[in-house]
Design a protein around this motif. Structure first.
Motif, PDB file in Angstrom:
ATOM      1  N   MET A  98      62.703  25.006  26.892  1.00 56.38           N
ATOM      2  CA  MET A  98      62.225  26.385  26.823  1.00 56.38           C
ATOM      3  C   MET A  98      60.703  26.455  26.766  1.00 56.38           C
ATOM      4  SD  MET A  98      63.391  29.387  26.993  1.00 56.38           S
ATOM      5  CE  MET A  98      62.725  31.040  26.864  1.00 56.38           C
ATOM      6  N   ARG A  99      60.087  25.529  26.061  1.00 54.51           N
ATOM      7  CA  ARG A  99      58.625  25.531  25.986  1.00 54.51           C
ATOM      8  C   ARG A  99      58.018  25.326  27.375  1.00 54.51           C
ATOM      9  NH1 ARG A  99      58.308  21.575  22.994  1.00 54.51           N
ATOM     10  NH2 ARG A  99      57.599  19.964  24.433  1.00 54.51           N
ATOM     11  N   GLU A 100      58.590  24.411  28.140  1.00 54.77           N
ATOM     12  CA  GLU A 100      58.084  24.161  29.495  1.00 54.77           C
ATOM     13  C   GLU A 100      58.355  25.341  30.412  1.00 54.77           C
ATOM     14  OE1 GLU A 100      58.687  19.292  29.514  1.00 54.77           O
ATOM     15  OE2 GLU A 100      60.379  20.627  29.950  1.00 54.77           O
ATOM     16  N   LEU A 101      59.511  25.986  30.255  1.00 51.79           N
ATOM     17  CA  LEU A 101      59.840  27.143  31.074  1.00 51.79           C
ATOM     18  C   LEU A 101      58.855  28.283  30.821  1.00 51.79           C
ATOM     19  CD1 LEU A 101      61.518  28.942  32.906  1.00 51.79           C
ATOM     20  CD2 LEU A 101      63.151  29.267  31.038  1.00 51.79           C
ATOM     21  N   ARG A 102      58.566  28.560  29.567  1.00 47.03           N
ATOM     22  CA  ARG A 102      57.647  29.651  29.245  1.00 47.03           C
ATOM     23  C   ARG A 102      56.236  29.352  29.759  1.00 47.03           C
ATOM     24  NH1 ARG A 102      58.685  32.857  23.734  1.00 47.03           N
ATOM     25  NH2 ARG A 102      57.386  34.235  24.993  1.00 47.03           N
ATOM     26  N   ALA A 103      55.826  28.099  29.702  1.00 46.37           N
ATOM     27  CA  ALA A 103      54.513  27.731  30.225  1.00 46.37           C
ATOM     28  C   ALA A 103      54.453  27.927  31.736  1.00 46.37           C
ATOM     29  CB  ALA A 103      54.190  26.277  29.864  1.00 46.37           C
ATOM     30  N   ALA A 104      55.529  27.575  32.436  1.00 47.51           N
ATOM     31  CA  ALA A 104      55.570  27.762  33.888  1.00 47.51           C
ATOM     32  C   ALA A 104      55.554  29.239  34.245  1.00 47.51           C
ATOM     33  CB  ALA A 104      56.811  27.085  34.466  1.00 47.51           C
ATOM     34  N   LEU A 105      56.282  30.054  33.504  1.00 52.52           N
ATOM     35  CA  LEU A 105      56.266  31.496  33.752  1.00 52.52           C
ATOM     36  C   LEU A 105      54.870  32.086  33.549  1.00 52.52           C
ATOM     37  CD1 LEU A 105      59.601  32.622  32.065  1.00 52.52           C
ATOM     38  CD2 LEU A 105      59.027  32.885  34.483  1.00 52.52           C
ATOM     39  N   ALA A 106      54.160  31.588  32.557  1.00 61.50           N
ATOM     40  CA  ALA A 106      52.818  32.098  32.278  1.00 61.50           C
ATOM     41  C   ALA A 106      51.848  31.797  33.415  1.00 61.50           C
ATOM     42  CB  ALA A 106      52.296  31.506  30.972  1.00 61.50           C
ATOM     43  N   ARG A 107      52.140  30.754  34.200  1.00 62.38           N
ATOM     44  CA  ARG A 107      51.273  30.385  35.331  1.00 62.38           C
ATOM     45  C   ARG A 107      51.677  31.069  36.631  1.00 62.38           C
ATOM     46  NH1 ARG A 107      52.235  25.232  32.975  1.00 62.38           N
ATOM     47  NH2 ARG A 107      53.754  24.761  34.626  1.00 62.38           N
ATOM     48  N   ALA A 108      52.849  31.664  36.669  1.00 60.17           N
ATOM     49  CA  ALA A 108      53.372  32.227  37.923  1.00 60.17           C
ATOM     50  C   ALA A 108      52.629  33.515  38.281  1.00 60.17           C
ATOM     51  CB  ALA A 108      54.869  32.495  37.797  1.00 60.17           C
ATOM     52  N   GLU A 109      52.205  33.599  39.522  1.00 58.04           N
ATOM     53  CA  GLU A 109      51.526  34.789  40.044  1.00 58.04           C
ATOM     54  C   GLU A 109      52.215  35.216  41.332  1.00 58.04           C
ATOM     55  OE1 GLU A 109      49.308  36.397  38.511  1.00 58.04           O
ATOM     56  OE2 GLU A 109      48.665  34.973  36.961  1.00 58.04           O
ATOM     57  N   PRO A 110      52.293  36.534  41.580  1.00 60.48           N
ATOM     58  CA  PRO A 110      51.739  37.677  40.847  1.00 60.48           C
ATOM     59  C   PRO A 110      52.717  38.263  39.818  1.00 60.48           C
ATOM     60  CG  PRO A 110      52.599  38.455  42.921  1.00 60.48           C
ATOM     61  CD  PRO A 110      52.891  36.971  42.872  1.00 60.48           C
ATOM     62  N   LEU A 111      53.522  37.443  39.188  1.00 63.12           N
ATOM     63  CA  LEU A 111      54.496  37.905  38.206  1.00 63.12           C
ATOM     64  C   LEU A 111      53.779  38.575  37.030  1.00 63.12           C
ATOM     65  CD1 LEU A 111      57.613  37.581  38.076  1.00 63.12           C
ATOM     66  CD2 LEU A 111      57.244  35.621  36.584  1.00 63.12           C
ATOM     67  N   LEU A 112      54.315  39.710  36.591  1.00 61.43           N
ATOM     68  CA  LEU A 112      53.770  40.355  35.399  1.00 61.43           C
ATOM     69  C   LEU A 112      54.208  39.588  34.165  1.00 61.43           C
ATOM     70  CD1 LEU A 112      54.450  44.129  36.208  1.00 61.43           C
ATOM     71  CD2 LEU A 112      52.342  42.833  36.560  1.00 61.43           C
ATOM     72  N   HIS A 113      53.290  39.366  33.244  1.00 61.72           N
ATOM     73  CA  HIS A 113      53.573  38.560  32.059  1.00 61.72           C
ATOM     74  C   HIS A 113      53.764  39.480  30.860  1.00 61.72           C
ATOM     75  CE1 HIS A 113      51.071  35.687  34.630  1.00 61.72           C
ATOM     76  NE2 HIS A 113      52.341  35.324  34.730  1.00 61.72           N
ATOM     77  N   GLN A 114      55.025  39.812  30.601  1.00 62.40           N
ATOM     78  CA  GLN A 114      55.355  40.733  29.523  1.00 62.40           C
ATOM     79  C   GLN A 114      55.915  40.028  28.289  1.00 62.40           C
ATOM     80  OE1 GLN A 114      58.049  43.500  31.436  1.00 62.40           O
ATOM     81  NE2 GLN A 114      56.367  44.676  32.343  1.00 62.40           N
TER      82      GLN A 114
END
Length: 355
Positions: A116-132
């Motif tokens: 989960m820690r790695e998944l959340r880090a990858a999501l935080a880097r994804a663009e142009p995804l909104l980070h909510q």
């Protein structure tokens, strides 16, 4: 005079029609390569035309744009989204794309075996995804997703999820959670009736361990079988990935003997049975392997040590110890070969200095 006027009107109409058709199918002027048009909620055709001009499309032909939009049924049906405008596109192609919603689609992949820690880090880097989800801890995240009290580890199915501009990381996680629940339900309904696993949650935990133990598809049922047999005879699982998960962020990439004897809720060398939660995101194949583990009598396995990622399966501890010794010999030989190759390689930057 009437005939002359009729002929003139027909000629003018024919000329106008030819001009209109040429406009509709001729590449627009001024469109830059790689241009993206963003149609937002409430945008009318004039607003979209203004945005096209801002992207370099030359002014003029407003009447033709309106006529073409009416002909194509696109005037009031421009779909919200981001559109890639390739060089050479005609007005007809642009309007059809917006009418049919041919928006730019992005991809985000959840890799099998990530935690989960790695998944959340990858999501935080994804663009142009909104980070909510950035300001939410795991508990608040699961509550926001509609699953309060559920541990997030292992709950999101590894696969590729497509999204469009304006979607958020929460949208991805909702879809991945639903996909995992469907995959888990399918595996549980197809389980071997003799399994010792008591619930879908236990199946998810076991599948996460199998996922971390091997990347070889055909080995997953074998490894699942080893763990099933160990549980059946009351033998501890003794699997390194659970120990590593229990170490958390303190793990430096090298598991040591002291780690194996340091008790944590996830140390399957010091504790009986399954760990309290999954340790990673298992894929569909790992779930299926745990649902239908392979028959056999092996209770041990160790890596071959040849770089293939494969394992040697053993029935007795003596056989296993011999396989471990063979693995260590191969490992030491490989490291020695690497050191020798580094010593033989020419040093970088040791040539004569430039004048």
């Amino acid at each position: 005079m009437f005939v002359v006027l009729l002929i003139a009107a027909a000629a003018a109409g024919w000329w106008g029609w030819q001009r209109y058709q040429a406009f509709a199918d001729t590449p627009v002027d001024g469109l830059q390569p790689g241009a993206h048009l963003l149609v937002e909620r409430g945008d009318s055709l004039p607003v979209v035309m203004r945005k096209l001009r801002e992207l370099g499309v030359r002014e003029g032909h407003e009447i033709e744009w309106r006529m073409l939009a009416r002909e194509l049924g696109a005037g009031g049906r421009l779909q919200v989204g981001e559109y890639a405008l390739a060089e050479g596109m005609s007005p007809r192609e642009i309007l059809i794309a917006m009418r049919d919603g041919r928006v730019v689609r992005y991809a985000f992949t959840i890799l099998p075996g990530r935690n989960m820690r790695e998944l959340r880090a990858a999501l935080a880097r994804a663009e142009p995804l909104l980070h909510q989800s950035a300001d939410l801890d795991d508990a608040a995240l699961m509550e926001t997703l509609g699953h309060p009290g559920q541990h997030p580890e292992g709950r999101f199915l590894p696969e590729t999820y497509h999204y469009t501009r304006g979607d958020s990381d929460l949208d991805i996680l909702r879809r991945a959670h639903s996909s995992m629940q469907r995959a888990l339900d399918a595996a549980w309904s197809n389980r071997d009736p003799g399994t010792l696993l008591k619930s879908p949650d236990e199946m998810l935990i076991m599948a996460s361990i199998v996922e971390k133990e091997t990347g070889i598809a055909e080995e997953r049922p074998q490894i699942a079988g080893v763990f099933e047999r160990r549980l059946r005879i009351g033998m501890r699982l003794q699997t390194d990935p659970t120990v590593i998960y229990g170490l958390g962020a303190t793990f430096d990439g090298n598991i040591r003997r002291r780690d194996l004897v340091t008790d944590t809720p996830y140390n399957t060398y010091t504790r009986d049975g399954l760990p309290p939660t999954p340790i990673a995101m298992p894929g569909v194949e790992a779930l299926q392997a745990v649902a239908r583990p392979a028959d056999g009598d092996a209770l041990y396995f160790v890596a071959v040590g040849d770089g293939s990622g494969r394992h040697v399966f053993s029935r007795t501890l003596a056989e296993h110890n011999a396989a471990v010794a063979q693995y260590l010999r191969r490992y030491r030989q490989a490291r020695a070969a690497e050191r020798a190759a580094m010593q033989e390689a020419p040093a970088v930057g040791t040539g004569p200095e430039a004048p």
